[in-house]
Each structure stands twice: as C-alpha cells, then as structure tokens.
Design a protein around this motif. Structure first.
Motif: not given
Length: 212
Positions: A31-57
């Motif tokens: 379900t979490g992977r599906e959520q991540a895919d849906a999140l990406a779809a919601s940003f598909v037309s948005r400009r993004l200059d950088a993406v940051y993450v924490s050390p957590l997988v």
C-alpha cells in the motif's frame, strides 16, 4: 522558496501503530508503494528543483517515483530523521504512544528542554531539523521536496511556521504521503500554504502540553 514537506508512505509498523524510529527502518508496504506512486502522479506536472530524504529506507522508497523522468537524485540529510523514540522504541501500547506524542506536544508548546525518554530533547531535534532546512535553503533551489516522518514534520512546522501552532498540528494528523506546502525561507520565516491539499490561513490558539 516553495518547500513541500512530505511524510513517507505506509510501513508495516504504521499498520500496527508501533513506534519504530531506528535507522534504516522497515520498507514500505505494498500500500505504501501505491501511495508513493500516487504521490508522484500528483506532482507529475509540477516543477521540482531538488528532492531530499532522511536516512530511513521508507523515505528513499517514497521519493523514488518522484524522481522518475526527472534529472534529479535524492539527497540524504540526517537532519530529516524521525524523532527517536528512545526507551519507547518498539512499543505499541497506548501509554507509550501517548507519551511519545505528548512529549513532542510539550516541545511545540515551548518546553524544548524536555527529553524523549532515553533520547533526544526538543532543542536538539529543532537544531537538527533547522540545520537540514538551512542546508536545503542554502542550495538556492526554488521548488523543493523533503521526505521525512510525520511526527518530525508536524513538530517542526508547529515550532517554525508562522500561521501554524500546537492546536493546529494536534488537530491535523499527517497521513502517509501527506504533503505540507510552505513558502518562505529560514531568514524571512515560513508560511503554510496548504496542509494535505487544504488551504491554511491561521493557526488556532496554543494549548500547552497538548498531544500531537
């Protein structure tokens, strides 16, 4: 600067409501992977200059679909880590979970010297997350995503964002892949534009010691 703070997708420990803050932490559930895919779809037309993450997988896995088709790589920042549970780690009983969130609520109410049992103080957490945001801002990008954990995002926003306070973050649990959109900078301050897609105008009155 436009900063999107995003909670990671669902993990097995989220499902059973168990405190799990250790690195590297669990993977996302299907379900979490599906959520991540849906999140990406919601940003598909948005400009993004950088993406940051924490050390957590789980933050890396949440960000991965956002990077597809973009000339970007996720940058890992330790300052975006979840708030360590200390002696409460691995607990799923109501008392432990309430103590964890109650401690964070006390931080947002101003008691930054209070420590999570056997772990970090509010002041140390705030310094750490502030450092991550300062690093992001110094890079000079205009539109940025930072994937972190729900408690960390809510605590930092409650402490640092002008139009959000303890009562607001106590009433607004951030769901998996929930997005908090901010405008501003460390020097000029931050304003919350939207919380999970809903506009934000002003926070409610603080209630000292509230549970978030």
């Amino acid at each position: 600067m436009q900063l999107f703070l995003i909670r990671h997708g669902e993990t097995p420990t989220n499902v059973v409501k168990r405190l799990e803050t250790r690195v590297p932490g669990p993977d996302l559930t299907p379900t979490g992977r599906e959520q991540a895919d849906a999140l990406a779809a919601s940003f598909v037309s948005r400009r993004l200059d950088a993406v940051y993450v924490s050390p957590l997988v789980r933050t890396h896995q949440t960000a991965a679909p956002l990077l597809q088709g973009r000339d970007l790589v996720a940058v890992e920042l330790p300052g975006l880590l979840e708030i360590e549970a200390g002696e409460l780690e691995g607990h799923d009983d109501r008392a432990a979970v309430e103590r964890y969130h109650g401690t964070i609520g006390a931080w947002v109410a101003g008691d930054l010297d209070r420590a999570m049992p056997g772990a970090i103080t509010g002041r140390a957490f705030l310094d750490r997350f502030d450092g991550a945001v300062e690093h992001i801002a110094t890079a000079g990008d205009e539109v940025v995503v930072a994937v972190s954990s729900g408690a960390a995002i809510r605590a930092w926003v409650g402490l640092r964002v002008d139009n959000v306070d303890l009562a607001f973050v106590a009433d607004h649990v951030l769901g998996n892949t929930g997005v908090v959109e901010l405008q501003g900078s460390p020097d000029d301050g931050w304003t919350c534009v939207a919380w999970e897609g809903a506009g934000v105008t002003a926070g409610a009155t603080d209630a000292a010691g509230g549970v978030i």
